[in-house]
Design a protein around this motif. Structure first.
Motif, PDB file in Angstrom:
ATOM      1  N   UNK A  38       0.832  -1.200   0.000  1.00 21.17           N
ATOM      2  CA  UNK A  38       0.000   0.000   0.000  1.00 21.17           C
ATOM      3  C   UNK A  38       0.870   1.255   0.000  1.00 21.17           C
ATOM      4  N   UNK A  39       1.925   1.256   0.821  1.00 11.99           N
ATOM      5  CA  UNK A  39       2.850   2.391   0.829  1.00 11.99           C
ATOM      6  C   UNK A  39       3.511   2.551  -0.534  1.00 11.99           C
ATOM      7  N   UNK A  40       3.878   1.430  -1.145  1.00  9.67           N
ATOM      8  CA  UNK A  40       4.510   1.476  -2.461  1.00  9.67           C
ATOM      9  C   UNK A  40       3.582   2.126  -3.487  1.00  9.67           C
ATOM     10  N   UNK A  41       2.299   1.741  -3.449  1.00 10.27           N
ATOM     11  CA  UNK A  41       1.341   2.324  -4.393  1.00 10.27           C
ATOM     12  C   UNK A  41       1.150   3.814  -4.127  1.00 10.27           C
ATOM     13  N   UNK A  42       1.130   4.208  -2.862  1.00 10.95           N
ATOM     14  CA  UNK A  42       0.978   5.625  -2.522  1.00 10.95           C
ATOM     15  C   UNK A  42       2.186   6.425  -3.012  1.00 10.95           C
ATOM     16  N   UNK A  43       3.376   5.846  -2.886  1.00 13.84           N
ATOM     17  CA  UNK A  43       4.578   6.510  -3.382  1.00 13.84           C
ATOM     18  C   UNK A  43       4.545   6.633  -4.900  1.00 13.84           C
TER      19      UNK A  43
ATOM     20  N   UNK B 262       1.951   6.818  -6.836  1.00 14.60           N
ATOM     21  CA  UNK B 262       0.942   7.805  -7.245  1.00 14.60           C
ATOM     22  C   UNK B 262       1.278   9.213  -6.750  1.00 14.60           C
ATOM     23  N   UNK B 263       2.376   9.339  -6.023  1.00 19.14           N
ATOM     24  CA  UNK B 263       2.818  10.615  -5.470  1.00 19.14           C
ATOM     25  C   UNK B 263       1.840  11.168  -4.432  1.00 19.14           C
ATOM     26  N   UNK B 264       1.091  10.264  -3.800  1.00 17.31           N
ATOM     27  CA  UNK B 264       0.215  10.687  -2.706  1.00 17.31           C
ATOM     28  C   UNK B 264       1.026  11.017  -1.460  1.00 17.31           C
ATOM     29  N   UNK B 265       2.138  10.362  -1.328  1.00 21.51           N
ATOM     30  CA  UNK B 265       3.113  10.666  -0.281  1.00 21.51           C
ATOM     31  C   UNK B 265       4.488  10.705  -0.924  1.00 21.51           C
ATOM     32  N   UNK B 266       5.435  11.284  -0.247  1.00 21.99           N
ATOM     33  CA  UNK B 266       6.820  11.283  -0.722  1.00 21.99           C
ATOM     34  C   UNK B 266       7.644  10.313   0.107  1.00 21.99           C
ATOM     35  N   UNK B 267       8.760   9.897  -0.452  1.00 18.91           N
ATOM     36  CA  UNK B 267       9.675   9.045   0.307  1.00 18.91           C
ATOM     37  C   UNK B 267      10.199   9.776   1.535  1.00 18.91           C
ATOM     38  N   UNK B 268      10.342  11.104   1.432  1.00 13.96           N
ATOM     39  CA  UNK B 268      10.790  11.889   2.589  1.00 13.96           C
ATOM     40  C   UNK B 268       9.751  11.829   3.704  1.00 13.96           C
ATOM     41  N   UNK B 269       8.468  11.977   3.356  1.00 11.19           N
ATOM     42  CA  UNK B 269       7.417  11.873   4.374  1.00 11.19           C
ATOM     43  C   UNK B 269       7.438  10.509   5.045  1.00 11.19           C
TER      44      UNK B 269
ATOM     45  N   UNK C  31      14.370  10.341  -8.313  1.00 11.49           N
ATOM     46  CA  UNK C  31      14.919   9.384  -9.272  1.00 11.49           C
ATOM     47  C   UNK C  31      13.822   8.489  -9.843  1.00 11.49           C
ATOM     48  N   UNK C  32      14.048   7.895 -11.021  1.00 15.46           N
ATOM     49  CA  UNK C  32      13.053   6.984 -11.612  1.00 15.46           C
ATOM     50  C   UNK C  32      12.784   5.799 -10.687  1.00 15.46           C
ATOM     51  N   UNK C  33      11.570   5.296 -10.762  1.00 15.00           N
ATOM     52  CA  UNK C  33      11.160   4.186  -9.907  1.00 15.00           C
ATOM     53  C   UNK C  33      11.938   2.930 -10.273  1.00 15.00           C
ATOM     54  N   UNK C  34      12.627   2.344  -9.293  1.00 14.22           N
ATOM     55  CA  UNK C  34      13.472   1.182  -9.549  1.00 14.22           C
ATOM     56  C   UNK C  34      12.712  -0.129  -9.433  1.00 14.22           C
TER      57      UNK C  34
END
Length: 470
Positions: A10-15, A17-24, A62-65
């Motif tokens: 779920x976190x991966x999907x949110x990241x 879709x840019x609903x959250x950032x990796x920094x958040x 960076x592009x999604x790995x």
């Protein structure tokens, strides 16, 4: 729902879709660690927060790995992560940071994981209680006076306490199963050969240990296994890469499950252990699976005899350089020295005899899996014990004659490299969690994940009963 409560996929999907950032997500993770880790001591060698936030910012830019892109992970402290020390929980090991990732860690990094530190383990992973003289004791989040099990105790507790959404573990003698059961999460020991080890040293004689995934649900378990798994051309016996996540949802009606209980009375169990597992098995019956008792297929004493010697033989092989050096030998714990000296004393004829027992058990198990899709045993013979004990010295009225005999119930799986998933089985009358081992034919990792997913959808113990660390 807090970010750290959410499943990894779920976190991966949110990241994505840019609903959250990796920094958040990184900040939420560091905040959660700051609140609870001082209580349970699961995450060790934590990186500098500014550097970790910078790494998360780089992931955002960076592009999604891969599906782990931007997901914080801490690796069990038996594997090398570039930039972090690998202590093995032992004062015999250097404190310098690793220069390169191990193979499995490199796969996680290539899929986008952001490494934040390590998870605690017993010294050299020996013993199912996570304590060591370097990083101290990891405590059970459901009772802070109790053991978290081991050797993947730090990983299991970090998951249960919502410091990580997914984690790696390793398993020689229940190290992915016992701590997962005691932390109310999932841990999977895959078929031996599914996840390769390191392409170094002797690679043919010791097929007992493997790494594997841990999570709070089977879908995250399957997704992490897809990243970790796949053959390495430099190593023998590798299994082909498979897709698990796309096929994990399945109707399990009619599948047959054999209940081995206490192996015909051979395994001492504390009161309530068998009853908890039987209660969990009723979930499968409600799903339409057929559950029936199975008699012990081989003498437990034979399996233990084979395991005791072959495990010592393997440990002697990997730890002998430390034993040969007088400086590091003095820093090894007694259990490690006992394993090394026991293994060094074995002759070729004895090793052959022990491996013949192992081979016989594999053939008998294969015959059982012609009839059953999976077999079940409890994940441990005791409830989480006081954290200030080194180990249980007796179960009921039976003395334990070695430091690890109280975990004998995991040996049938470990000895012959079968795939096995710990399912959270619920809680005893004492309020403590327990688990059950669901294991199957070598190579049938997907079938077990399907059973685990159906079970999880029906009961979801991790979601229903998180630990209260407020």
């Amino acid at each position: 729902m807090e970010l750290t409560d959410r499943p990894a996929l779920e976190l991966s999907a949110m990241l994505e879709r840019r609903e959250i950032s990796a920094v958040e997500l990184m900040q939420a993770t560091l905040d959660r660690i700051g609140v609870v880790n001082g209580t349970v001591n699961a995450v060790i060698s934590l990186g500098d927060s500014d550097a970790l936030l910078q790494a998360a910012r780089a992931a955002d830019d960076s592009p999604r790995a891969g599906w782990l892109h931007g997901i914080p992970m801490a690796v069990k402290d038996l594997a090398n992560v570039a930039g972090y020390p690998t202590s093995f929980g032992s004062p015999a090991m250097p404190e310098t940071p690793a220069k390169a990732d191990d193979l499995m860690v490199g796969r996680l990094r290539a899929a986008g994981a952001v490494f934040i530190g390590k998870t605690n383990t017993p010294e050299f992973g020996l013993g199912s209680h996570t304590f060591n003289p370097v990083h101290g004791t990891t405590l059970n989040p459901y009772d802070l006076g109790r053991s978290a099990g081991g050797s993947s105790g730090g990983a299991a507790v970090a998951l249960a306490a919502r410091m990580l959404s997914v984690a790696d573990g390793s398993d020689m003698m229940g190290s992915l199963r016992n701590p997962a059961g005691w932390a109310n999460v999932y841990g999977m020991r895959p078929s031996w050969g599914r996840i390769p080890g390191e392409p170094q040293g002797e690679m043919f004689l010791h097929p007992l240990a493997t790494t594997g995934p841990m999570a709070r649900n089977p879908r995250d378990l399957a997704a992490l296994l897809e990243v970790q798994a796949g053959p390495d051309p430099r190593q023998p016996f590798g299994l082909p890469r498979e897709s698990y996540l796309d096929a994990i949802a399945a109707d399990v009606k009619g599948r047959r499950i054999g209940w081995l209980a206490d192996w015909g009375g051979a395994y001492e169990m504390e009161p309530g252990i068998l009853e908890l597992t039987e209660s969990a098995l009723r979930v499968f019956e409600e799903l339409g699976a057929v559950v029936e008792p199975v008699s012990a297929p081989i003498e437990a004493a034979e399996i233990w005899d084979s395991w005791l010697g072959l495990r010592a033989f393997a440990n002697a092989g990997r730890l002998d350089p430390l034993y040969q050096n007088p400086v590091t030998r003095d820093r090894l714990k007694p259990d490690a020295i006992w394993e090394i000296e026991t293994g060094r004393a074995l002759g070729a004829t004895e090793i052959q005899r022990l491996s013949l027992i192992r081979s016989d058990w594999f053939r008998r198990a294969a015959a059982l899996f012609d009839k059953y899709d999976a077999l079940v045993l409890p994940s441990a013979q005791v409830w989480p014990f006081p954290a200030d004990w080194e180990r249980p010295h007796r179960i009921n009225d039976t003395e334990m004659d070695t430091y690890h005999r109280w975990m004998e119930v995991v040996v049938p799986v470990s000895l012959i490299g079968l795939p096995c998933v710990n399912l959270p089985a619920g809680f005893g009358a004492n309020g403590l969690p327990g688990g059950m081992q669901l294991f199957g034919r070598h190579g049938n990792d997907l079938g077990l994940l399907q059973l685990a997913e159906a079970y999880h959808q029906a009961i979801d113990w991790p979601g229903k009963n998180p630990p209260d660390l407020s």
